[in-house]
Design a protein around this motif. Structure first.
Motif, short mmCIF file in Angstrom:
data_model
loop_
_atom_site.label_atom_id
_atom_site.label_comp_id
_atom_site.label_asym_id
_atom_site.label_seq_id
_atom_site.Cartn_x
_atom_site.Cartn_y
_atom_site.Cartn_z
N PRO A 188 -5.23 -1.03 -1.81
CA PRO A 188 -5.64 -1.79 -0.62
C PRO A 188 -4.49 -2.52 0.07
O PRO A 188 -4.63 -2.96 1.21
N ARG A 189 -3.33 -2.61 -0.60
CA ARG A 189 -2.18 -3.30 0.01
C ARG A 189 -1.49 -2.44 1.07
O ARG A 189 -0.71 -2.94 1.88
N THR A 191 -1.44 -0.58 4.37
CA THR A 191 -2.21 -0.63 5.62
C THR A 191 -2.72 0.74 6.03
O THR A 191 -3.87 0.89 6.45
N LEU A 192 -1.87 1.78 5.90
CA LEU A 192 -2.28 3.13 6.29
C LEU A 192 -3.52 3.57 5.51
O LEU A 192 -4.44 4.18 6.07
N GLN A 193 -3.55 3.26 4.21
CA GLN A 193 -4.70 3.66 3.40
C GLN A 193 -5.98 2.98 3.88
O GLN A 193 -7.04 3.60 3.94
N GLN A 194 -5.87 1.72 4.25
CA GLN A 194 -7.04 1.03 4.79
C GLN A 194 -7.50 1.66 6.10
O GLN A 194 -8.70 1.84 6.33
N GLN A 195 -6.52 2.03 6.94
CA GLN A 195 -6.85 2.64 8.23
C GLN A 195 -7.55 3.99 8.05
O GLN A 195 -8.56 4.28 8.70
N VAL A 212 -14.83 3.12 -4.96
CA VAL A 212 -13.44 3.44 -4.64
C VAL A 212 -12.66 3.41 -5.95
O VAL A 212 -12.77 2.46 -6.73
N ILE A 213 -11.88 4.46 -6.21
CA ILE A 213 -11.10 4.53 -7.45
C ILE A 213 -9.69 4.02 -7.17
O ILE A 213 -8.95 4.62 -6.40
N PRO A 214 -9.30 2.90 -7.79
CA PRO A 214 -7.97 2.34 -7.50
C PRO A 214 -6.86 3.14 -8.18
O PRO A 214 -7.11 3.87 -9.15
N ARG A 215 -5.66 3.01 -7.67
CA ARG A 215 -4.49 3.57 -8.36
C ARG A 215 -4.35 2.80 -9.67
O ARG A 215 -4.30 1.58 -9.67
#
Length: 256
Positions: A188-189, A191-195, A212-215
């Motif tokens: 989530p840190r 920005t592109l992934q959030q977009q 959502v599966i986190p890294r």
């Protein structure tokens, strides 16, 4: 009757096998009877379930060539809690051998028919390419679960996959549809992934799973111990997310 789902994405390295083994283990944890079918000649899902692919007496290769049944070839992965129809390097040869055979794209579907009452879920881990093996998976499935990273190139790959699914639906399997998109390796840190995540939700709506599966390092370490992350470290963030995803999938299926 079992629900049969392919875990598929034509882009490599998006976590298909990690999703397959951890979803299988997560579903087993919430009380579901699960069969995992490894359709990748690398046999990573087999090894990641705690089964040595080099010691398989029978594999999915024998099932596709009709020299063994699913009941004979499937083994119980005791620590993981589900049955697996394993794969090894022999499966690479099946590509060539299937080309000249009748009903070559229906082999897996016909093999799974007798065991549908034995399981609640059949998950099929597909190779990244659109091969005869992947086609067997898509022809036998009720739907496709698409694991994807929230990155720009992943969106391009998704377009190709959606077109493939439409073609298989139109010509070979009228039951086939996208069950949902699973966001994996999410940070989530960034920005592109959030977009990209927001774009996915805007375009696909409720087809995007809430889970959502986190890294997560523990998920990445687990295969070297021959276990799904859900079993290797149940308290890790990634493991907890996969069990939540399993519950969400069970709920979604009950309303379909």
């Amino acid at each position: 009757m079992a629900k049969i789902f392919c875990i598929a994405n034509q882009k490599g390295g998006v976590g298909k096998t990690t999703t397959s083994v951890n979803l299988a283990a997560g579903l087993a944890k919430v009380g579901q009877r699960v069969l995992l079918v490894d359709l990748d000649p690398q046999g990573n899902a087999t090894m990641g379930s705690g089964v040595d692919k080099r010691k398989l007496a029978l594999s999915v290769y024998d099932v596709l060539l009709e020299s063994a049944s699913v009941q004979e070839a499937a083994v119980y992965a005791e620590k993981s809690g589900y049955h697996i129809l394993g794969a090894n390097r022999e499966l690479a040869g099946a590509e060539v051998e299937l080309v000249d055979l009748e009903r070559r794209d229906q082999r897996l579907k016909e093999a799974l028919a007798p065991v549908q009452g034995d399981y609640d879920f059949v998950l099929i881990d597909c190779p990244p390419s659109l091969s005869m093996l992947t086609l067997n998976g898509l022809c036998s499935a009720h739907g496709v679960i698409v694991p994807m990273q929230c990155e720009y190139f992943a969106l391009e790959g998704l377009t190709d996959l959606v077109n493939t699914i439409k073609q298989v639906h139109a010509n070979l399997n009228r039951d086939l549809k996208i069950i949902g998109l699973l966001r994996v390796m999410f940070d989530p840190r960034v920005t592109l992934q959030q977009q990209v995540s927001e774009q996915l939700k805007a375009h696909f709506g409720d087809k995007v799973f809430n889970a959502v599966i986190p890294r997560n390092v523990r998920l990445a370490e687990a295969p070297s111990y021959g276990l799904p992350g859900v079993v290797f470290d149940p308290s890790a963030k990634g493991s907890v997310a996969f069990v939540e995803f399993a519950r969400e999938l069970v709920d979604r299926i009950s309303t379909m």
